[in-house]
Design an enzyme around this catalytic site. Structure first.
Site, PDB file in Angstrom:
ATOM      1  N   THR A  37     -16.889 -37.853  44.935  1.00 58.44           N
ATOM      2  CA  THR A  37     -17.427 -39.017  44.247  1.00 58.44           C
ATOM      3  C   THR A  37     -16.333 -40.016  43.898  1.00 58.44           C
ATOM      4  OG1 THR A  37     -17.215 -38.344  41.918  1.00 58.44           O
ATOM      5  CG2 THR A  37     -19.087 -37.438  43.171  1.00 58.44           C
ATOM      6  N   ASN A  78     -12.865 -33.507  38.081  1.00 60.81           N
ATOM      7  CA  ASN A  78     -11.519 -34.045  38.248  1.00 60.81           C
ATOM      8  C   ASN A  78     -11.392 -35.486  37.757  1.00 60.81           C
ATOM      9  OD1 ASN A  78      -8.786 -34.368  39.692  1.00 60.81           O
ATOM     10  ND2 ASN A  78     -10.052 -35.890  40.719  1.00 60.81           N
ATOM     11  N   TYR A 141      -4.840 -40.113  25.305  1.00 56.92           N
ATOM     12  CA  TYR A 141      -5.029 -39.309  26.512  1.00 56.92           C
ATOM     13  C   TYR A 141      -4.836 -37.827  26.203  1.00 56.92           C
ATOM     14  CZ  TYR A 141      -4.395 -37.406  31.197  1.00 56.92           C
ATOM     15  OH  TYR A 141      -4.508 -36.645  32.340  1.00 56.92           O
ATOM     16  N   LYS A 145      -7.568 -34.673  26.303  1.00 58.69           N
ATOM     17  CA  LYS A 145      -7.393 -33.468  27.110  1.00 58.69           C
ATOM     18  C   LYS A 145      -7.417 -32.215  26.236  1.00 58.69           C
ATOM     19  CE  LYS A 145      -7.180 -35.121  31.264  1.00 58.69           C
ATOM     20  NZ  LYS A 145      -8.140 -34.733  32.312  1.00 58.69           N
ATOM     21  N   THR A 176       0.198 -38.658  41.639  1.00 60.14           N
ATOM     22  CA  THR A 176      -1.060 -39.383  41.827  1.00 60.14           C
ATOM     23  C   THR A 176      -0.860 -40.821  41.351  1.00 60.14           C
ATOM     24  OG1 THR A 176      -1.904 -38.863  39.620  1.00 60.14           O
ATOM     25  CG2 THR A 176      -2.365 -37.270  41.384  1.00 60.14           C
TER      26      THR A 176
END
Length: 230
Positions: A37, A78, A141, A145, A176
């Site tokens: 996706t 993810n 962030y 998490k 990434t």
């Protein structure tokens, strides 16, 4: 343990970065189909990869995804996002939006696909956390998490009765788009994905992908000051 050979898999955020590595590793391990996706999906050349649109903050988008993927054996949460600055440098609306993506997004997917996994015999749910689930000092962030880690642990308990393997993945800096500008040592996304594949096959509940992650996990038993990012 979860059988991958012949499995149907869903990977959110699966067309780039770590999600793309998950898709490749799962196909190599024998998955029959991997639904990948993105907010704006692009065509894939491999017919085993099926791109689908998803906005994890939108209940209607999640509902459409379930209609498009009526049978799935493994779900990988993810998709995620970050915002710069500390907790005091962002207004609460910005922090709330980040939580909507990083915490409520995975929960929406888990709620939507838990019945699908149950019908397929249990399967597996994989949630991608971070070393920042435990290491403080990284703003909203890291807090999101940490919340996702707690969410995963609760989901593991709730999904046990239907035989669903729930895997939490913790990792440090990984190569990434999110950290591309940082000049620091980074994990190879494919190495992380391969570790997750092995965890699924072995029936494990947690992946500690690198040394820095293992360090902070061990530090949880010590003083809280030891959990601050240098």
């Amino acid at each position: 343990m979860t059988e991958i050979k012949g499995a149907r898999v869903l990977v959110t955020g699966g067309q780039r970065g770590l999600g793309k590595a998950f898709a490749a590793a799962l196909l190599e391990a024998g998955a029959a189909t991997v639904y990948v996706t993105a907010r704006r999906p692009v065509p894939e050349t491999d017919p085993r990869l099926v791109p689908l649109a998803l906005e994890v903050t939108d209940e209607a988008s999640v509902a459409r995804l379930v209609e498009q993927v009526p049978a799935v054996d493994i779900v990988v949460n993810n998709a995620g996002a970050t915002i710069p600055g500390g907790l005091l440098g962002n207004d609460t609306d910005q922090v709330a939006h980040l939580f909507d993506i990083n915490v409520l997004g995975p929960l929406r997917i888990a709620q939507a696909f838990a019945p699908v996994l149950a019908r397929r015999g249990g399967g597996a749910l994989v949630n991608v956390h971070s070393v920042l689930s435990w290491a403080a000092g990284t703003g909203a962030y890291g807090v999101s998490k940490a919340a996702l880690w707690s969410l995963t642990n609760s989901l593991r308990s709730e999904l046990a009765a239907q035989g669903t393997q729930v895997v939490g993945v913790h990792l440090g800096y990984t190569d990434t788009d999110m950290v591309r500008a940082l000049d620091v040592p980074k994990n190879d996304p494919r190495d992380v994905a391969d570790q997750v594949v092995q965890a699924l096959l072995k029936g494990e509940s947690e992946v500690l992908a690198d040394e820095v992650t293992r360090h902070f996990k061990a530090a949880l038993s010590g003083p809280v000051e030891g959990l601050a990012v240098a």
